[in-house]
Scaffold this motif. Structure first.
Motif, PDB file in Angstrom:
ATOM      1  N   MET A  79      27.632  12.782  49.812  1.00 48.13           N
ATOM      2  CA  MET A  79      27.989  13.485  48.466  1.00 48.13           C
ATOM      3  C   MET A  79      28.099  12.182  47.502  1.00 48.13           C
ATOM      4  O   MET A  79      28.862  11.477  47.793  1.00 48.13           O
ATOM      5  N   ASN A  80      27.302  12.749  46.526  1.00 47.94           N
ATOM      6  CA  ASN A  80      27.346  11.619  45.426  1.00 47.94           C
ATOM      7  C   ASN A  80      28.727  11.462  44.630  1.00 47.94           C
ATOM      8  O   ASN A  80      29.331  12.524  44.298  1.00 47.94           O
ATOM      9  N   THR A  81      28.895  10.649  43.832  1.00 47.76           N
ATOM     10  CA  THR A  81      30.156  10.444  43.136  1.00 47.76           C
ATOM     11  C   THR A  81      30.152  11.485  42.120  1.00 47.76           C
ATOM     12  O   THR A  81      31.240  12.036  41.737  1.00 47.76           O
ATOM     13  N   PRO A  82      29.347  11.718  41.221  1.00 43.42           N
ATOM     14  CA  PRO A  82      29.553  12.796  40.086  1.00 43.42           C
ATOM     15  C   PRO A  82      29.707  14.055  40.654  1.00 43.42           C
ATOM     16  O   PRO A  82      30.623  14.816  40.286  1.00 43.42           O
ATOM     17  N   LYS A  83      29.050  14.402  41.695  1.00 38.28           N
ATOM     18  CA  LYS A  83      29.410  15.693  42.443  1.00 38.28           C
ATOM     19  C   LYS A  83      30.860  15.849  42.912  1.00 38.28           C
ATOM     20  O   LYS A  83      31.709  16.758  42.575  1.00 38.28           O
ATOM     21  N   LEU A  84      31.260  14.763  43.385  1.00 32.88           N
ATOM     22  CA  LEU A  84      32.585  14.589  44.108  1.00 32.88           C
ATOM     23  C   LEU A  84      33.565  14.703  42.770  1.00 32.88           C
ATOM     24  O   LEU A  84      34.723  15.590  42.797  1.00 32.88           O
ATOM     25  N   LEU A  85      33.362  14.069  41.749  1.00 31.95           N
ATOM     26  CA  LEU A  85      34.353  14.263  40.659  1.00 31.95           C
ATOM     27  C   LEU A  85      34.539  15.441  40.144  1.00 31.95           C
ATOM     28  O   LEU A  85      35.690  15.725  39.661  1.00 31.95           O
ATOM     29  N   ILE A  86      33.265  16.176  40.106  1.00 31.51           N
ATOM     30  CA  ILE A  86      33.242  17.711  39.413  1.00 31.51           C
ATOM     31  C   ILE A  86      34.182  18.464  40.416  1.00 31.51           C
ATOM     32  O   ILE A  86      34.951  19.356  40.029  1.00 31.51           O
ATOM     33  N   ILE A  87      33.946  18.219  41.848  1.00 30.57           N
ATOM     34  CA  ILE A  87      34.773  19.112  42.726  1.00 30.57           C
ATOM     35  C   ILE A  87      36.226  19.063  42.607  1.00 30.57           C
ATOM     36  O   ILE A  87      37.011  19.914  42.390  1.00 30.57           O
ATOM     37  N   VAL A  88      36.451  17.620  42.413  1.00 32.47           N
ATOM     38  CA  VAL A  88      38.087  17.352  42.456  1.00 32.47           C
ATOM     39  C   VAL A  88      38.642  17.807  41.042  1.00 32.47           C
ATOM     40  O   VAL A  88      39.469  18.446  41.051  1.00 32.47           O
ATOM     41  N   LEU A  89      37.818  17.716  39.871  1.00 31.42           N
ATOM     42  CA  LEU A  89      38.143  18.126  38.512  1.00 31.42           C
ATOM     43  C   LEU A  89      38.400  19.757  38.750  1.00 31.42           C
ATOM     44  O   LEU A  89      39.271  20.159  38.167  1.00 31.42           O
ATOM     45  N   ALA A  90      37.548  20.323  39.144  1.00 34.93           N
ATOM     46  CA  ALA A  90      37.758  21.807  39.503  1.00 34.93           C
ATOM     47  C   ALA A  90      38.722  22.467  40.376  1.00 34.93           C
ATOM     48  O   ALA A  90      39.414  23.089  39.740  1.00 34.93           O
ATOM     49  N   ILE A  91      39.145  21.549  41.283  1.00 35.84           N
ATOM     50  CA  ILE A  91      40.381  21.781  42.222  1.00 35.84           C
ATOM     51  C   ILE A  91      41.560  21.701  41.501  1.00 35.84           C
ATOM     52  O   ILE A  91      42.405  22.355  41.521  1.00 35.84           O
ATOM     53  N   VAL A  92      41.811  20.599  40.604  1.00 37.00           N
ATOM     54  CA  VAL A  92      42.854  20.078  39.916  1.00 37.00           C
ATOM     55  C   VAL A  92      42.989  21.046  38.872  1.00 37.00           C
ATOM     56  O   VAL A  92      44.142  21.618  38.744  1.00 37.00           O
ATOM     57  N   LEU A  93      41.927  21.614  38.255  1.00 37.60           N
ATOM     58  CA  LEU A  93      42.022  22.484  36.993  1.00 37.60           C
ATOM     59  C   LEU A  93      42.637  23.874  37.553  1.00 37.60           C
ATOM     60  O   LEU A  93      43.492  24.632  37.291  1.00 37.60           O
ATOM     61  N   ALA A  94      42.072  24.568  38.882  1.00 39.15           N
ATOM     62  CA  ALA A  94      42.182  25.627  39.591  1.00 39.15           C
ATOM     63  C   ALA A  94      43.851  25.488  39.836  1.00 39.15           C
ATOM     64  O   ALA A  94      44.584  26.517  39.670  1.00 39.15           O
ATOM     65  N   CYS A  95      44.225  24.462  40.465  1.00 39.96           N
ATOM     66  CA  CYS A  95      45.495  24.259  41.029  1.00 39.96           C
ATOM     67  C   CYS A  95      46.575  24.455  40.051  1.00 39.96           C
ATOM     68  O   CYS A  95      47.717  24.984  39.930  1.00 39.96           O
ATOM     69  N   SER A  96      46.140  23.714  38.934  1.00 37.25           N
ATOM     70  CA  SER A  96      47.054  23.628  37.633  1.00 37.25           C
ATOM     71  C   SER A  96      47.285  24.997  37.119  1.00 37.25           C
ATOM     72  O   SER A  96      48.307  25.280  36.840  1.00 37.25           O
ATOM     73  N   ILE A  97      46.230  25.727  36.925  1.00 38.93           N
ATOM     74  CA  ILE A  97      46.030  27.068  36.162  1.00 38.93           C
ATOM     75  C   ILE A  97      47.214  27.975  37.097  1.00 38.93           C
ATOM     76  O   ILE A  97      47.934  28.561  36.510  1.00 38.93           O
ATOM     77  N   ILE A  98      46.990  27.938  38.637  1.00 37.74           N
ATOM     78  CA  ILE A  98      47.952  28.778  39.380  1.00 37.74           C
ATOM     79  C   ILE A  98      49.160  28.360  39.324  1.00 37.74           C
ATOM     80  O   ILE A  98      50.158  29.160  39.223  1.00 37.74           O
ATOM     81  N   SER A  99      49.440  27.323  39.274  1.00 39.63           N
ATOM     82  CA  SER A  99      50.708  26.433  39.235  1.00 39.63           C
ATOM     83  C   SER A  99      51.471  27.050  38.035  1.00 39.63           C
ATOM     84  O   SER A  99      52.616  27.355  37.941  1.00 39.63           O
ATOM     85  N   VAL A 100      50.927  26.768  37.031  1.00 37.00           N
ATOM     86  CA  VAL A 100      51.438  26.981  35.768  1.00 37.00           C
ATOM     87  C   VAL A 100      51.551  28.537  35.734  1.00 37.00           C
ATOM     88  O   VAL A 100      52.571  28.786  35.054  1.00 37.00           O
ATOM     89  N   TRP A 101      50.676  29.223  35.962  1.00 32.15           N
ATOM     90  CA  TRP A 101      50.690  30.885  36.027  1.00 32.15           C
ATOM     91  C   TRP A 101      52.100  31.346  36.917  1.00 32.15           C
ATOM     92  O   TRP A 101      52.786  32.437  36.384  1.00 32.15           O
ATOM     93  N   PHE A 102      52.013  30.626  38.270  1.00 35.75           N
ATOM     94  CA  PHE A 102      53.015  31.525  39.080  1.00 35.75           C
ATOM     95  C   PHE A 102      54.255  30.715  39.001  1.00 35.75           C
ATOM     96  O   PHE A 102      55.376  31.322  39.422  1.00 35.75           O
ATOM     97  N   VAL A 103      54.299  29.465  38.861  1.00 38.69           N
ATOM     98  CA  VAL A 103      55.609  28.880  39.138  1.00 38.69           C
ATOM     99  C   VAL A 103      56.555  29.101  37.758  1.00 38.69           C
ATOM    100  O   VAL A 103      55.927  28.884  36.654  1.00 38.69           O
ATOM    101  N   PRO A 104      57.744  29.658  38.254  1.00 38.27           N
ATOM    102  CA  PRO A 104      58.434  29.950  36.745  1.00 38.27           C
ATOM    103  C   PRO A 104      59.009  28.863  36.137  1.00 38.27           C
ATOM    104  O   PRO A 104      59.370  27.623  36.730  1.00 38.27           O
ATOM    105  N   SER A 105      59.121  28.968  34.764  1.00 41.77           N
ATOM    106  CA  SER A 105      59.789  28.157  33.869  1.00 41.77           C
ATOM    107  C   SER A 105      61.122  27.483  34.296  1.00 41.77           C
ATOM    108  O   SER A 105      62.017  28.684  34.703  1.00 41.77           O
ATOM    109  N   SER A 106      61.708  26.380  34.507  1.00 42.14           N
ATOM    110  CA  SER A 106      63.146  26.353  34.776  1.00 42.14           C
ATOM    111  C   SER A 106      63.975  25.783  33.502  1.00 42.14           C
ATOM    112  O   SER A 106      64.893  25.013  33.692  1.00 42.14           O
TER     113      SER A 106
END
Lengths: 303, 655
Positions: A1-28
């Motif tokens: 797998m070449n580097t640009p593809k990997l970066l895109i995948i990682v970025l997508a995962i980070v973005l998805a996880c961030s959205i999920i955590s921001v959405w579901f983790v309650p503010s403290s």
């Protein structure tokens, strides 16, 4: 797998996880409307029927007599930005400043009054819930007593200086004292006596109410004893039918999570608009058509 | 390039990293305490100090303050173990405070009774005081026990003498002792007074009689009060007699030379059904050592008066800014004799215990009480009083009312389906339980459309509202109608309805776009279908693909470049031979060399139809490939092999 593809995948995962955590983790964060934990105020506005707004100035002018603004000045602010409050209260509005160790005195300075938040902790070793920093208030003015309020629980409050007895709505018990050196113990110079913890002040046609403990409004405190009734009584101090209760969000500290939650909410609202939905629909349609076109083109070659 | 081992690691780290900002604030330090997790702390020092403050009020003889302080004890943070003893202390302290205060006033009364030589009453009171003092001693002992128990719980015995709790504890015990001392003092005074009563023993009291005529009278009427004072059958003249009305001195008279007295007593306007009368003589001056005080038997007077009955009619619901109508009538129990009801009675109306109207009324009364527009909503109390008037007793009654805002409603219908752009018509009347709304302000919001107008003075609204074009297709849209009444007694009304909205212009445009997309984009699909159709026809000519390599062209070009004249030992010679063989094979097999086919592919395809010449043709094809694609130069042997193969093909074809 070449580097640009990997970066895109990682970025997508980070973005998805961030959205999920921001959405579901309650503010403290303290006093956050999105915080459903013990120190949030997610229940407060639903209990007393209010809303949290960033710009109380716009709302304040519409019908002051039917409006109550609650400000918890936990974050520093430019006092001149709140100059409209003078006019609001003067025209019959009710302003509740709930503060203990914050910047409430900057707001009070807008009104010609000697009242001040002491900014030192009030402790009560006897009339308290579990610990001296959770003092019980059982001494109220007649206008509060007639609402059926017997005891209110505070959480790490301060006291209000410069109050005239006629304007005091609630006092601490005779065993309470101000912890001058903040060592959590009663020293010889810390004499126990009754202190005002809620005071009202007439200003023009309206009323300014000082409450020496904003923690009264948090989820874990609101439902204790007569706390809800007490807040309702403060909101309805001035006679007028139904009141619109506005909680000022600008003076509340926000964490990055709260900011993200708010941004996510705004994005969601934006996506829900018909223009955006139509644009999204068009993009989906075009992409689907292109894909179909390519697939169609390959069919002949394969055969 | 990242290796396959590094990739999962990067993904895991990135995932964790994305969660960290969300979790971080959860561990941040909070400014206030969580009441659920706060550790319970009890303060013996504060408890003892509070007890001390209460006991100081006992010594100050302020039972109300003591009660007030002790009534707060249920709110105190007390260990469960001390709960019962705290309740005991609370009860005992309140009782002691009451007794200390009462004994003081009882002792004063005892002194007065003793001074008036009222031995019998003084003896009775003395007994009561004695019981009270003994009770107080018992309660003080109990208080002390509670303090000691609490001291043990808070480990006072092991605390140093200088510790705060030890000092507070000692101060409390000291105060208990001071209260005990105070009681000792009261007990001593009581004992002295009781002893002094003994000096009155042996002295007799004169006989005092009392007659009242009549014993039934209206308020304000006079009754004759008479009687006599005699000692051993001889009247005591010129002695002062007090007439007590319900144990309070009402008037004083003096006996005549025969010891008789007679006077008039006006029945006070107390409007009590019974009054108790007694005559009292107590020795004064030279009589002091001769006689004891004398109290006549009690005479009860039946007091007459007329009671008014108020029948009050008030609507349970009232509205801010509107008049509250109060109607009713005043009636009386059957009047005796020739008495008639008064024509006019003074009336007072109180709203939440505040006088709001003062007037007069006969039997019936209709009043209108205007309520302020900014009155607080909720429960209120109307009190109606009729003042006393001679023989007519005062009377009052009250009614609870609820001040509410009337909720408006709309009689018209809302559309269920709307086209955009277009218009909809709203017609109807805005009413409430109090009547119609006068010129209400109506705001309607439908998506981006906002309509503001004012209704008629009879509450009717007629409104033709245009739905402006905006960027949407179709769907459910919320229509919100907000009605702001001009009257203070009407509540704001908000009606929301879901309406199906169809934007026919946008729908049309969208349909057109859809059709365009549906035609243009599937073009390649259609082209592919045509290609398939063309293949089925097996036409020798076909359109060459733009990018596929055209091997036949290469071959043809090479063959065309080869010299037509035979037998020169060059590559061209071989290619020329292949062209001849290829034409022969194409003719025999009726199979053309396709543009995208390699020579070997063609040879493989044609082999099945060539029969015996397939082997030499395949061999010759390989030789030609070697000639075209290889770096090696064509040798004499290659030429010879080629010619042999061609000859073999020719021979086989001929045979």
């Amino acid at each position: 797998m070449n580097t640009p593809k990997l970066l895109i995948i990682v970025l997508a995962i980070v973005l998805a996880c961030s959205i999920i955590s921001v959405w579901f983790v309650p503010s403290s964060q303290d006093y956050m409307i999105g915080n459903t934990l013990w120190n949030g105020i997610s229940n407060m506005l639903s209990q007393i029927g209010g809303q949290m707004v960033n710009d109380t100035a716009t709302e304040a002018g519409q019908n002051p007599a039917a409006t109550v603004i609650i400000i918890i000045p936990e974050k520093d602010f430019v006092a001149s930005e709140y100059a409209y409050l003078g006019q609001f209260v003067n025209a019959g509005g009710t302003l509740i400043i709930a503060d203990d160790f914050g910047f409430g005195n900057k707001l009070i300075a807008l009104f010609k009054t000697d009242l001040r938040f002491n900014n030192l902790p009030l402790l009560d070793p006897l009339f308290c819930y579990k610990a001296p920093s959770l003092p019980k208030i059982t001494d109220f003015s007649p206008e509060i007593v007639t609402q059926g309020i017997k005891q209110v629980l505070l959480n790490s409050p301060t006291v209000i200086d410069g109050a005239d007895d006629n304007n005091v709505l609630a006092w601490s018990s005779p065993t309470s004292y101000v912890d001058l050196n903040q060592n959590g113990k009663q020293d010889a110079n810390e004499l126990p006596t009754k202190y005002p913890v809620a005071v009202k002040s007439q200003y023009g046609q309206g009323s300014v109410v000082l409450l020496s403990d904003p923690s009264l409004l948090i989820n874990s405190m609101l439902t204790r004893y007569d706390n809800v009734k007490f807040v309702e009584a403060l909101v309805n101090l001035l006679p007028y039918g139904e009141k619109k209760v506005l909680l000022d969000a600008a003076t509340l500290p926000e964490t990055s999570l709260d900011t993200s939650k708010r941004s996510l909410g705004e994005i969601k609202a934006y996506l829900a608009e018909p223009y955006t939905q139509l644009a999204a629909l068009a993009v989906i349609f075009v992409l689907t058509s292109l894909t179909l076109g390519k697939v169609g083109g390959r069919i002949g070659r394969k055969s | 390039m990242l290796s396959k081992k590094v990739f999962p690691l990067v993904v895991i780290l990135a995932t964790l990293f994305s969660f960290v900002p969300s979790l971080a604030p959860a561990f941040a330090q909070e400014p206030h305490q969580n009441p659920e997790t706060t550790t319970t702390v009890f303060s013996g020092f504060a408890l003892f100090e509070y007890y001390t403050e209460t006991l100081v009020e006992i010594i100050a003889k302020k039972p109300e303050t003591v009660n007030e302080l002790m009534d707060k004890m249920p709110f105190a943070n007390i260990p469960e173990f001390l709960s019962d003893s705290t309740n005991e202390f609370m009860t005992s302290t309140k009782l002691v405070a009451d007794i200390v205060y009462k004994v003081d006033s009882d002792l004063e009364a005892l002194i007065m009774l003793k001074n008036q030589s009222r031995l019998e009453e003084a003896t009775t009171l003395s007994g009561e005081i004695s019981i009270s003092i003994n009770t107080a001693y018992t309660e003080i002992d109990r208080m002390e026990r509670v303090v000691v128990t609490s001291g043990v719980y808070f480990k006072v015995p092991t605390a140093t003498a200088e510790s705060d709790i030890r000092i507070a504890y000692n101060r409390l015990l000291e105060l208990i002792q001071r209260i005990r001392n105070l009681l000792d003092l009261q007990a001593s005074l009581h004992q002295n007074l009781t002893d002094s009563l003994e000096s009155l023993t042996g002295i007799e009291s004169p006989e005092l009689t009392l007659t009242v005529n009549p014993t039934t009278a209206f308020v304000g009427e006079n009754v004759i009060v008479s009687g006599s004072l005699a000692y051993e059958g001889k009247g005591l003249g010129n002695r002062e007699i007090e007439i007590l009305l319900n144990n309070e001195t009402n008037l004083t008279t003096v006996t005549d030379s025969q010891g008789s007295f007679i006077t008039l007593l006006t029945i006070p306007y107390l409007y009590q059904p019974e009054l108790n009368l007694q005559a009292l003589f107590y020795p004064q001056g030279t009589d002091t050592a001769k006689y004891l005080a004398a109290l006549s038997p009690m005479v009860t007077i039946e007091v007459l008066y007329y009671e008014a009955m108020i029948n009050l009619n008030v609507n349970n619901r009232a509205y801010p800014g509107r008049e509250l109508t109060i109607t009713g009538n005043i009636s009386y129990k059957p009047l005796e004799g020739n008495a008639i009801a008064p024509l006019v009675r003074s009336i007072e109306i109180y709203f939440d215990n505040e006088l709001v109207k003062e007037t007069t009324a006969t039997e019936g009364f209709p009043y209108s009480l205007p309520l302020p527009p900014d009155i607080k909503l909720g429960n209120h109390l109307i009190t109606f009083t009729v003042s006393a008037n001679d023989r007519y007793a005062p009377s009052f009654t009250d009614r609870g009312i609820q001040v509410v805002k009337a909720v408006p409603y709309f009689t018209g219908e809302f559309p269920k389906l709307l086209f955009v752009p277009g218009s909809f018509y709203l017609q109807g009347q805005l009413k409430s339980e109090t009547g119609v709304l006068d010129s209400p302000i109506v705001n309607i919001k439908l998506g981006n459309n906002v309509y503001n107008f004012t209704g008629e003075d009879n509450g009717f609204i007629f409104s033709n509202n245009k739905t402006r074009y905006y960027f949407s297709l179709l769907g459910s849209q919320t229509l919100e109608m907000v009605v702001t009444p001009t009257e203070p007694w009407h509540d704001k009304m908000v009606i929301t309805r879901q309406i199906l909205l169809i934007n026919y212009i946008n729908c049309g445009i969208f349909f057109i776009v859809l059709v365009i997309f549906a035609i243009i984009f599937p073009r390649r699909f259609v082209v592919s279908l045509r290609q398939m159709a063309t293949k089925k026809k097996a036409s020798p000519t076909s359109l060459p693909a733009p990018h596929a390599p055209i091997y036949s062209e290469v071959i043809t070009r090479i063959l065309d470049q080869a010299p037509a004249s035979p037998l020169t030992i060059t590559t061209e010679r071989l290619l020329s031979l292949y062209r001849i063989v290829l034409k022969l094979v194409q003719t025999l097999t009726r199979t053309l060399l396709k543009p995208q086919q390699t020579l070997r592919e063609y040879a493989r395809e044609a082999t099945s139809k060539l029969g015996p010449i397939s082997t030499p043709f395949t061999s010759f094809t390989r030789l030609i490939e070697k000639t075209i694609y290889s770096q090696q130069k064509v040798t004499q042997d290659d030429i010879a092999e080629g010619e042999n193969l061609v000859n073999k093909i020719r021979q086989d074809t001929t045979s």
